[in-house]
Design an enzyme around this catalytic site. Structure first.
Site, PDB file in Angstrom:
ATOM      1  N   CYS A  35       0.878  -1.164   0.000  1.00  0.00           N
ATOM      2  CA  CYS A  35       0.000   0.000   0.000  1.00  0.00           C
ATOM      3  C   CYS A  35       0.916   1.214   0.000  1.00  0.00           C
ATOM      4  O   CYS A  35       2.103   1.105   0.286  1.00  0.00           O
ATOM      5  CB  CYS A  35      -0.923  -0.013   1.212  1.00  0.00           C
ATOM      6  SG  CYS A  35      -0.153   0.518   2.732  1.00  0.00           S
ATOM      7  N   UNK A  38      -0.924   4.279   5.049  1.00  0.00           N
ATOM      8  CA  UNK A  38      -0.658   4.043   6.465  1.00  0.00           C
ATOM      9  C   UNK A  38       0.141   2.764   6.723  1.00  0.00           C
ATOM     10  O   UNK A  38       1.009   2.738   7.582  1.00  0.00           O
ATOM     11  CB  UNK A  38      -1.961   4.029   7.251  1.00  0.00           C
TER      12      UNK A  38
END
Length: 129
Positions: A35, A38
């Site tokens: 990703c 976060u």
């Protein structure tokens, strides 16, 4: 009938075993999957590598996968996965060393030309750096 069925399954198994051996085992490219938000922020070494160093390596790319922890995939010319490395616990330097050990060329700048021997895989693993 049972004997014919047994021969069929034996031949089918042999064909599957041969098909697995046909896979090109030469590392030709790499892909980092993670990703970009976060999850990646939890791993500063991997984040720095992806943002600053990955673009300098030839025949590599980044693929965004929502929620995924950072992983390095080594691929053959047909994009078949050969090896997978978890990058969560590695420092930026360790990831760079891994890439170079696996035979990838790191340019000193984005404008640098890639030497002929690194243009295409398969890349050979280096014993020592």
């Amino acid at each position: 009938m049972a004997r014919g069925l047994a021969v069929f399954f034996l031949l089918a198994g042999a064909c599957l075993a041969l098909a697995e051996d046909v896979v090109d085992k030469g590392v030709a490219k790499a892909r980092v999957e993670s990703c970009s938000g976060u999850q990646l922020n939890r791993y500063p070494g991997a984040k720095q590598f992806i943002q600053e160093d990955l673009p300098l390596f030839h025949n590599t790319k980044f693929q965004h996968i929502g929620g995924a922890a950072p992983e390095l995939l080594l691929l053959n010319k047909q994009d078949q996965e050969l090896e997978r490395f978890d990058l969560k616990k590695l420092s930026r330097e360790e990831i760079n060393e891994l890439m170079i050990k696996k035979g990838f060329y790191k340019k000193s700048s984005k404008d640098e030309q890639v030497p002929e021997e690194y243009q295409e895989g398969p890349y050979m693993e280096k014993e020592e750096l």
